[in-house]
Design a protein around this motif. Structure first.
Motif, PDB file in Angstrom:
ATOM      1  N   GLY A  52       0.804  -1.220   0.000  1.00 14.45           N
ATOM      2  CA  GLY A  52       0.000   0.000   0.000  1.00 14.45           C
ATOM      3  C   GLY A  52       0.835   1.267   0.000  1.00 14.45           C
ATOM      4  N   CYS A  53       2.150   1.131  -0.192  1.00 11.39           N
ATOM      5  CA  CYS A  53       3.075   2.270  -0.213  1.00 11.39           C
ATOM      6  C   CYS A  53       3.047   3.064   1.090  1.00 11.39           C
ATOM      7  CB  CYS A  53       2.797   3.182  -1.409  1.00 11.39           C
ATOM      8  SG  CYS A  53       3.023   2.356  -2.984  1.00 11.39           S
ATOM      9  N   LYS A  54       2.803   2.375   2.205  1.00 13.29           N
ATOM     10  CA  LYS A  54       2.794   2.995   3.526  1.00 13.29           C
ATOM     11  C   LYS A  54       3.566   2.114   4.497  1.00 13.29           C
ATOM     12  CE  LYS A  54      -1.813   4.973   3.026  1.00 13.29           C
ATOM     13  NZ  LYS A  54      -3.157   5.024   3.583  1.00 13.29           N
ATOM     14  N   TYR A  55       4.274   2.736   5.418  1.00 12.63           N
ATOM     15  CA  TYR A  55       4.959   1.997   6.473  1.00 12.63           C
ATOM     16  C   TYR A  55       5.371   2.966   7.568  1.00 12.63           C
ATOM     17  CZ  TYR A  55       9.357   3.687   4.441  1.00 12.63           C
ATOM     18  OH  TYR A  55      10.375   4.475   3.977  1.00 12.63           O
ATOM     19  N   VAL A  56       5.875   2.435   8.654  1.00 13.11           N
ATOM     20  CA  VAL A  56       6.367   3.255   9.757  1.00 13.11           C
ATOM     21  C   VAL A  56       7.865   3.039   9.844  1.00 13.11           C
ATOM     22  CG1 VAL A  56       6.318   3.672  12.241  1.00 13.11           C
ATOM     23  CG2 VAL A  56       4.195   3.162  11.014  1.00 13.11           C
ATOM     24  N   TYR A  57       8.640   4.129   9.705  1.00 15.69           N
ATOM     25  CA  TYR A  57      10.101   4.042   9.797  1.00 15.69           C
ATOM     26  C   TYR A  57      10.506   4.323  11.244  1.00 15.69           C
ATOM     27  CZ  TYR A  57      15.053   4.912   9.247  1.00 15.69           C
ATOM     28  OH  TYR A  57      16.413   4.855   9.368  1.00 15.69           O
ATOM     29  N   THR A  58      11.394   3.498  11.783  1.00 16.31           N
ATOM     30  CA  THR A  58      11.918   3.696  13.128  1.00 16.31           C
ATOM     31  C   THR A  58      13.380   4.095  13.019  1.00 16.31           C
ATOM     32  OG1 THR A  58      10.414   2.023  14.009  1.00 16.31           O
ATOM     33  CG2 THR A  58      12.301   2.651  15.386  1.00 16.31           C
ATOM     34  N   TYR A  59      13.730   5.291  13.500  1.00 19.15           N
ATOM     35  CA  TYR A  59      15.121   5.728  13.487  1.00 19.15           C
ATOM     36  C   TYR A  59      15.920   4.836  14.427  1.00 19.15           C
ATOM     37  CZ  TYR A  59      13.999   9.945  10.902  1.00 19.15           C
ATOM     38  OH  TYR A  59      13.603  10.823   9.931  1.00 19.15           O
ATOM     39  N   PRO A  60      17.009   4.201  13.911  1.00 20.13           N
ATOM     40  CA  PRO A  60      17.740   3.235  14.735  1.00 20.13           C
ATOM     41  C   PRO A  60      18.434   3.839  15.955  1.00 20.13           C
ATOM     42  CG  PRO A  60      18.839   3.579  12.622  1.00 20.13           C
ATOM     43  CD  PRO A  60      17.549   4.321  12.577  1.00 20.13           C
ATOM     44  N   ASP A  61      18.800   5.111  15.896  1.00 21.03           N
ATOM     45  CA  ASP A  61      19.544   5.689  17.018  1.00 21.03           C
ATOM     46  C   ASP A  61      18.654   6.303  18.091  1.00 21.03           C
ATOM     47  OD1 ASP A  61      18.814   7.596  15.179  1.00 21.03           O
ATOM     48  OD2 ASP A  61      20.653   8.761  15.326  1.00 21.03           O
ATOM     49  N   THR A  62      17.402   6.655  17.749  1.00 23.98           N
ATOM     50  CA  THR A  62      16.533   7.294  18.738  1.00 23.98           C
ATOM     51  C   THR A  62      15.269   6.497  19.042  1.00 23.98           C
ATOM     52  OG1 THR A  62      15.292   8.529  17.078  1.00 23.98           O
ATOM     53  CG2 THR A  62      17.290   9.586  18.004  1.00 23.98           C
ATOM     54  N   GLY A  63      14.888   5.580  18.125  1.00 29.84           N
ATOM     55  CA  GLY A  63      13.645   4.843  18.301  1.00 29.84           C
ATOM     56  C   GLY A  63      12.415   5.623  17.870  1.00 29.84           C
ATOM     57  N   LEU A  64      12.601   6.869  17.436  1.00 30.96           N
ATOM     58  CA  LEU A  64      11.483   7.694  16.971  1.00 30.96           C
ATOM     59  C   LEU A  64      10.828   7.024  15.769  1.00 30.96           C
ATOM     60  CD1 LEU A  64       9.927  10.442  17.018  1.00 30.96           C
ATOM     61  CD2 LEU A  64      11.658  11.279  15.434  1.00 30.96           C
ATOM     62  N   GLN A  65       9.495   6.926  15.791  1.00 30.43           N
ATOM     63  CA  GLN A  65       8.755   6.321  14.686  1.00 30.43           C
ATOM     64  C   GLN A  65       8.043   7.394  13.887  1.00 30.43           C
ATOM     65  OE1 GLN A  65       6.304   3.267  16.499  1.00 30.43           O
ATOM     66  NE2 GLN A  65       7.903   1.760  16.068  1.00 30.43           N
ATOM     67  N   VAL A  66       8.193   7.310  12.565  1.00 32.35           N
ATOM     68  CA  VAL A  66       7.602   8.297  11.666  1.00 32.35           C
ATOM     69  C   VAL A  66       6.789   7.561  10.607  1.00 32.35           C
ATOM     70  CG1 VAL A  66       8.113  10.145  10.027  1.00 32.35           C
ATOM     71  CG2 VAL A  66       9.579   9.818  12.013  1.00 32.35           C
TER      72      VAL A  66
END
Length: 151
Positions: A52-66
């Motif tokens: 669906g061209c959608k996902y949640v990216y998790t920054y490896p160094d902070t854990g922030l999810q975008v």
């Protein structure tokens, strides 16, 4: 076509930020991703598409999810594969979108593009080794590679 085989890419290849920090190695993807070496020596690595061209990216160094939308997959292009490939010089990333193939950060602000395409890393907020990742968009937007000659 190499598909999932070893041999397309030299062993122990690292991706290095434009400022010189090693970002990651490709050892883990040598057999897990589809890849192809073109007759001109350019190497392409295709990262699986996102449903669906959608996902949640998790920054490896902070854990922030975008949450990410309109990104269906990624193609990495290595212009001259060697053991050290600098983002924005030897290595560029392109996003598969519903509207076509565009450079990484195609939808970012001019300031973000300039901040993350710089030999002196200026991004201290999130993932400090990404500088160089937006250089493909710099080239598309401004039609030059002046970032390499500044600083």
């Amino acid at each position: 076509k190499c598909y999932y085989k070893r041999g397309c890419l030299p062993n122990n290849v690292n991706m290095v930020a434009l400022s010189g920090e090693t970002r990651y190695g490709y050892a883990s993807v040598l057999t897990s991703q589809v890849k192809q070496r073109l007759s001109n020596g350019i190497f392409l690595l295709f990262v699986k598409t996102h449903k669906g061209c959608k996902y949640v990216y998790t920054y490896p160094d902070t854990g922030l999810q975008v949450p990410i939308e309109n990104e269906c997959g990624t193609i990495y292009a290595l212009i001259s594969p060697s053991k050290t490939n600098r983002l924005g010089l030897d290595h560029f990333a392109f996003i598969l979108t519903p509207k076509g193939i565009l450079p990484t950060s195609y939808n970012s602000t001019d300031n973000y593009i300039k901040q993350n395409c710089n030999k002196v890393n200026q991004n201290t907020e999130i993932n400090t080794n990404v500088n160089g990742m937006t250089c493909g968009e710099w080239i598309r937007r401004w039609g030059n590679a002046d970032y390499w000659y500044s600083n």
